[in-house]
Scaffold this active site. Sequence first.
Site, mmCIF file in Angstrom:
data_model
loop_
_atom_site.group_PDB
_atom_site.id
_atom_site.type_symbol
_atom_site.label_atom_id
_atom_site.label_comp_id
_atom_site.label_asym_id
_atom_site.label_seq_id
_atom_site.Cartn_x
_atom_site.Cartn_y
_atom_site.Cartn_z
ATOM 1 N N ASP A 1 -29.274 51.243 -20.426
ATOM 2 C CA ASP A 1 -29.201 52.105 -21.808
ATOM 3 C C ASP A 1 -28.340 51.169 -22.790
ATOM 4 O O ASP A 1 -27.411 51.562 -23.109
ATOM 5 C CB ASP A 1 -28.349 53.278 -21.360
ATOM 6 C CG ASP A 1 -29.232 54.523 -20.829
ATOM 7 O OD1 ASP A 1 -30.628 54.062 -20.646
ATOM 8 O OD2 ASP A 1 -28.951 55.368 -20.475
ATOM 9 N N GLY B 1 -34.894 61.991 -23.059
ATOM 10 C CA GLY B 1 -35.301 62.519 -24.426
ATOM 11 C C GLY B 1 -36.301 61.969 -25.064
ATOM 12 O O GLY B 1 -37.203 62.410 -25.989
ATOM 13 N N GLY C 1 -30.728 64.223 -20.509
ATOM 14 C CA GLY C 1 -31.929 63.952 -19.828
ATOM 15 C C GLY C 1 -32.745 62.963 -20.359
ATOM 16 O O GLY C 1 -32.400 62.381 -21.596
ATOM 17 N N ASP D 1 -23.588 59.295 -18.640
ATOM 18 C CA ASP D 1 -24.843 59.268 -18.553
ATOM 19 C C ASP D 1 -25.671 57.969 -18.674
ATOM 20 O O ASP D 1 -26.942 57.760 -18.328
ATOM 21 C CB ASP D 1 -25.605 60.516 -19.298
ATOM 22 C CG ASP D 1 -25.230 60.260 -21.054
ATOM 23 O OD1 ASP D 1 -24.155 60.180 -21.288
ATOM 24 O OD2 ASP D 1 -26.084 59.697 -21.648
ATOM 25 N N ASP E 1 -37.368 63.056 -31.984
ATOM 26 C CA ASP E 1 -38.852 62.742 -31.973
ATOM 27 C C ASP E 1 -39.274 62.149 -30.773
ATOM 28 O O ASP E 1 -40.595 61.780 -30.477
ATOM 29 C CB ASP E 1 -39.386 61.888 -33.260
ATOM 30 C CG ASP E 1 -38.542 60.583 -33.309
ATOM 31 O OD1 ASP E 1 -38.116 60.303 -32.557
ATOM 32 O OD2 ASP E 1 -38.761 59.934 -34.302
ATOM 33 N N GLY E 2 -38.598 61.714 -29.685
ATOM 34 C CA GLY E 2 -38.880 60.926 -28.547
ATOM 35 C C GLY E 2 -39.404 59.618 -28.597
ATOM 36 O O GLY E 2 -39.876 59.114 -27.720
#
Length: 487
Positions: A262, A92, A90, A252, A125-126
Amino acid sequence: MKALDELTFDNRFARLGDAFSAHVLPEPIDNPRLVVASPAALALLDLDPATAETEEFAELFGGHKLWADAEPRAMVYSGHQFGGYTPQLGDGRGLLLGEVYNTAGEHWDLHLKGAGQTPFSRMGDGRAVLRSSIREFLASEALYALNIPSSRAACVIGSDTPVWREKQERAAMVLRLAPSHVRFGHFEYFYYTKRPEQQKQLGEHVLAMHFPECLEQPEPYLAMFREIVERNAELIAKWQAYGFCHGVMNTDNMSILGITFDFGPFAFLDDFDANFICNHSDDQGRYSFSNQVPVGQWNLSALAQALTPFISVEALRETLGLYLPLFQAHYLDLMRRRLGFTSAEDDDQLLLENLLQLMQNSGVDYTLFFRRLGEESAEQAVARLRDDFVDIKGFDAWGERYVARVARDGDADQTQRQARMHAVNPLYILRNYLAQKAIDAAEQGDYSEVRRLHAVLSKPFEEQPGMEGYAERPPEWGKHLEISCSS
């Protein structure tokens, strides 16, 4: 052109509900400021490039402000990572802020990467760091300029927020644009969690929003899968033709639309090496340059498995069988054009394979070889390029075959030949060392180099006065930079 507060939102994916994404607000970064922006990408949102220089722009894409009509969502999906299945992944560190509907009638996802923790951050930590954000920005826009399907990057916003990777760095956010961020892993998630209703809802959404022409076919899902196979065959043919290594071709990270996105440890080839591994973390070489073609097929087979509730295994297998022939046709067509041919001959494949082997054995710069091949007549180019090869005798033999092939092609006008070849053979590509120099300057607060590099890469086929340094072979240190997934 529109002002920032005039954007029209139509958040179609958000309307699918909580089974598909979680509502999350972006976490603001300290002292947000513009690092670089793409006027061409901003134009997709009908935004004037001057908008990027405003304080409101940095606040919006630095997490401090949000449109009233935006619906920030973290998408959930799963995927095969280095061949092993991970049940839940997902967004993140990214958020789908919403979908903007522009005056051309197009929908564009506004995806903010580095926006903070989500339910899918998995101990992370995103955040995104400045270096990775700059690399993604440059790669997105460079690929687009090379006519390779890609997500776009509108801007990078820097900050004073500290984050830790191998060392302390500064957080940044990159705004990514794409018609959709649905991945192979979205279908895998609902297939393996045995949620047929949601999987069907996702399929109907993707068909209606992104493949409406397939709804007119007797078997819409099969028509959609065929389109996905065709798009990915063409995409990876372009990667291979231009020497682009993705580095992390997990399912993904594969777009349902057949676009590149990505970006992590990517690289363009400097010296030609079919076995080149751009990801320092890829110990087994699963995602090496030459493996991108079979891995593309493997990923499509993983998607096919997730689509078995809608399509027969026999039909899926037959459609998958189209991938390699389609790839080969697209790749050979591109490479014929890069070699300057306007016609096709049966021996072209062998001629190309022999050339690439010679380049491999001699460490010849992949991009500059093809560019120089079109700067003079075939005879003159071959004579000048022979000194780049260790096996001069072998290259001379190849050169004789090439000159004869050009003669049979029948295009005697060198001016036209040069224009045609220069239109497909870039002079400037995003070399890792050029990106690193721009990053080093940006980390010291100087954004001029990343902006200059972006401008050069926006016109990769055109010779740009004063920019000769961006077209040189890299120094030895520049060929051995280690890029990992944390990049």
